[in-house]
Design a protein around this motif. Structure first.
Motif, mmCIF file in Angstrom:
data_model
loop_
_atom_site.group_PDB
_atom_site.id
_atom_site.type_symbol
_atom_site.label_atom_id
_atom_site.label_comp_id
_atom_site.label_asym_id
_atom_site.label_seq_id
_atom_site.Cartn_x
_atom_site.Cartn_y
_atom_site.Cartn_z
ATOM 1 N N GLU A 125 0.832 -1.202 0.000
ATOM 2 C CA GLU A 125 0.000 0.000 0.000
ATOM 3 C C GLU A 125 0.868 1.254 0.000
ATOM 4 N N SER A 126 1.935 1.253 0.793
ATOM 5 C CA SER A 126 2.809 2.422 0.848
ATOM 6 C C SER A 126 3.532 2.627 -0.481
ATOM 7 N N ALA A 127 3.861 1.550 -1.176
ATOM 8 C CA ALA A 127 4.496 1.667 -2.493
ATOM 9 C C ALA A 127 3.520 2.277 -3.496
ATOM 10 N N GLY A 128 2.234 1.923 -3.366
ATOM 11 C CA GLY A 128 1.219 2.513 -4.237
ATOM 12 C C GLY A 128 1.109 4.018 -4.041
ATOM 13 N N LYS A 129 1.138 4.440 -2.784
ATOM 14 C CA LYS A 129 1.132 5.880 -2.498
ATOM 15 C C LYS A 129 2.394 6.535 -3.056
ATOM 16 N N GLY A 130 3.516 5.821 -2.883
ATOM 17 C CA GLY A 130 4.780 6.351 -3.380
ATOM 18 C C GLY A 130 4.779 6.544 -4.878
ATOM 19 N N LEU A 131 4.127 5.647 -5.621
ATOM 20 C CA LEU A 131 4.059 5.765 -7.068
ATOM 21 C C LEU A 131 3.373 7.055 -7.490
ATOM 22 N N LEU A 132 2.286 7.399 -6.822
ATOM 23 C CA LEU A 132 1.564 8.622 -7.158
ATOM 24 C C LEU A 132 2.415 9.860 -6.925
ATOM 25 N N VAL A 133 3.131 9.882 -5.792
ATOM 26 C CA VAL A 133 3.965 11.046 -5.489
ATOM 27 C C VAL A 133 5.189 11.084 -6.414
ATOM 28 N N ALA A 134 5.752 9.914 -6.706
ATOM 29 C CA ALA A 134 6.896 9.854 -7.624
ATOM 30 C C ALA A 134 6.511 10.416 -8.982
ATOM 31 N N PHE A 135 5.321 10.068 -9.447
ATOM 32 C CA PHE A 135 4.850 10.601 -10.725
ATOM 33 C C PHE A 135 4.713 12.118 -10.664
ATOM 34 N N SER A 136 4.161 12.622 -9.556
ATOM 35 C CA SER A 136 4.012 14.072 -9.401
ATOM 36 C C SER A 136 5.357 14.774 -9.339
ATOM 37 N N LEU A 137 6.324 14.158 -8.644
ATOM 38 C CA LEU A 137 7.665 14.743 -8.561
ATOM 39 C C LEU A 137 8.312 14.842 -9.934
ATOM 40 N N GLN A 138 8.227 13.778 -10.714
ATOM 41 C CA GLN A 138 8.869 13.813 -12.029
ATOM 42 C C GLN A 138 8.132 14.754 -12.976
#
Length: 280
Positions: free
Chosen positions: A176-189
């Motif tokens: 679940e935390s990796a899923g949240k991380g994916l969304l933020v990683a996309f926003s960062l890039q």
């Protein structure tokens, strides 16, 4: 997926006047604009420094001469006010350039404790990796250690070099935390106009293939793509080495695994120069 992206409503940036905290602020502004989130800047007047002035042996050493003098409480308070005002003006200039409204607040207390208290209402906390004491020396010290170990949620530890435009790296294990991380990683890039590299942390090559399909489908919904690498059962040393080997920018790291918790987590932060987003 877009609804999940909007879950970050408030970003808190801990500011102490250091270059790494100002770099964190600049990144936080870009992210707040991208996510339409509220931005809050926090400056903490260190109560422990003020208490130290009551000790008879406390002295201030000048950076520009070999002399020293007694550290007086009134002078220290003046220095803290000057520093807070400087940080406030920097924040106003950066947010005004992006047409972003923001709040700036000053509190007094133990630095780590006040950051933890203030960040309870924040969806994302950002702070510089190397702080700045009044004499101006930067270090990865007890404040950052205490915050990253104790705070739940998302915490982005920013390094000065993180301002460069480089690919964002995500360690993805399907949690679940990796899923949240994916969304933020996309926003960062997106906010940095950079690429995305996804490390698939899996128990086997087959599981790595499943994770790749999972991430690809989620990125397709967002209109994004990524470069993939697969790590099968990496230990802490291997994970750290692989992350360091990339000429990358921010690293997004889910912290639900033993390999990236507690002292291992602090060791990783010390060993790599990239900004690191911890997702719990």
């Amino acid at each position: 997926m877009e609804k999940q992206m909007s879950s970050i409503k408030q970003i808190l940036v801990a500011l102490d006047g250091s270059q790494s905290s100002i770099s964190a602020l600049e990144s936080g502004v870009k992210l707040a604009v991208r996510l339409n989130a509220e931005l809050v800047g926090l400056f903490v007047e260190d109560i422990n420094l003020l208490r130290a002035t009551q000790l008879p042996f406390t002295q201030e050493i000048s950076m520009f001469s070999s002399g020293y003098r007694r550290l007086e409480a009134l002078e220290l308070e003046r220095q803290l006010r000057v520093q807070a005002d400087r940080v406030r003006r920097i924040m106003e200039r950066i947010t005004h350039a992006k047409n972003l409204s923001a709040r700036f607040q000053v509190v007094r207390g133990s630095v780590a404790e006040e950051i933890l208290i203030a960040s309870k209402d924040a969806d994302l906390l950002m702070l510089g990796k190397t702080g700045r004491s009044l004499p101006g020396f930067g270090r990865f010290g007890s404040t950052v250690r205490s915050v990253v170990v104790r705070r739940p949620g998302m915490t982005l530890v920013w390094h000065l070099d993180g301002a460069a435009i480089r690919p964002v790296v995500l360690a993805y294990d399907g949690s679940e935390s990796a899923g949240k991380g994916l969304l933020v990683a996309f926003s960062l890039q997106e906010s940095q106009d950079s690429g995305l590299i996804v490390y698939l942390v899996a128990e086997s090559q087959e599981k790595g293939h499943e994770l790749r399909l999972e991430v690809s489908n989620k990125l397709k919904e967002l209109g994004g793509c990524a470069t993939f690498r697969t790590l099968v059962r990496p230990d802490f040393a291997n994970l750290t080495w692989m992350l360091r080997s990339e000429n990358a920018g921010p690293i997004v790291l889910p912290c639900n695994q033993k390999r990236v918790s507690g002292e291992h987590l602090c060791s990783l932060l010390e060993e790599i120069t990239n900004p690191v987003l911890l997702v719990k």
